[in-house]
Design a protein around this motif. Structure first.
Motif, PDB file in Angstrom:
ATOM      1  N   CYS A  60     -44.080   0.571 -50.452  1.00 16.86           N
ATOM      2  CA  CYS A  60     -43.596   1.110 -49.188  1.00 16.86           C
ATOM      3  C   CYS A  60     -42.125   1.407 -49.428  1.00 16.86           C
ATOM      4  O   CYS A  60     -41.327   0.471 -49.520  1.00 16.86           O
ATOM      5  N   CYS A 100     -45.455  -5.728 -46.581  1.00 19.97           N
ATOM      6  CA  CYS A 100     -44.200  -5.192 -47.097  1.00 19.97           C
ATOM      7  C   CYS A 100     -43.228  -6.354 -47.253  1.00 19.97           C
ATOM      8  O   CYS A 100     -43.180  -7.264 -46.420  1.00 19.97           O
ATOM      9  N   CYS A 118     -39.430  -4.048 -41.936  1.00 20.57           N
ATOM     10  CA  CYS A 118     -40.239  -2.842 -42.026  1.00 20.57           C
ATOM     11  C   CYS A 118     -41.090  -2.689 -40.770  1.00 20.57           C
ATOM     12  O   CYS A 118     -41.623  -3.665 -40.231  1.00 20.57           O
ATOM     13  N   ARG A 138     -43.855  -1.284 -40.725  1.00 21.50           N
ATOM     14  CA  ARG A 138     -45.251  -1.468 -41.116  1.00 21.50           C
ATOM     15  C   ARG A 138     -45.311  -2.704 -41.998  1.00 21.50           C
ATOM     16  O   ARG A 138     -45.401  -2.631 -43.212  1.00 21.50           O
TER      17      ARG A 138
END
Ligand SMILES: [Zn+2]
Length: 107
Positions: free
Chosen positions: A23, A42, A47, A49
């Motif tokens: 990522c 991640c 993050c 996500r």
């Protein structure tokens, strides 16, 4: 709550994208939720996500691999998917959405 998943030496690794997913510049690492749902997480805790459902991203990656490697993917069982991918893929970056996959191929 998720915990880092230790590599079990018995049986095949269910995380067949281990080490391949990124990522941005961060690597995604395998984790289990407390309900034993598999995720890739991640390592950037800010993050947006943070967690990616393992089954979902694995399916998306494999589908793309099959599309791009017609023939090579024939008859590859689930346990052999990691070997098949590692032979040709150096890394896979996830873009804005999970469908936005950027494959870096080996030479
Ligand atoms: Zn991230």
């Amino acid at each position: 709550m998720v915990t880092a998943q230790r590599r079990e030496e018995t049986g095949p690794d269910p995380y067949f994208l281990r080490g391949l997913l990124h990522c941005g510049e961060r690597r995604l690492v395998p984790v289990y939720s407390t309900k034993s749902i598999r995720y890739y997480a991640c390592t950037n805790l800010r993050c947006r996500r943070l967690l990616v459902l393992a089954e979902e991203i694995e399916q998306l990656v494999w589908t793309r691999y099959v599309q791009l490697n017609a023939g090579a993917a024939d008859g590859v069982c689930r346990d052999a998917r990691r070997d098949a991918l590692m032979r040709v893929v150096r890394r896979i970056s996830i873009g804005a959405s999970l469908n936005d996959l950027d494959f870096t191929w080996r030479d």
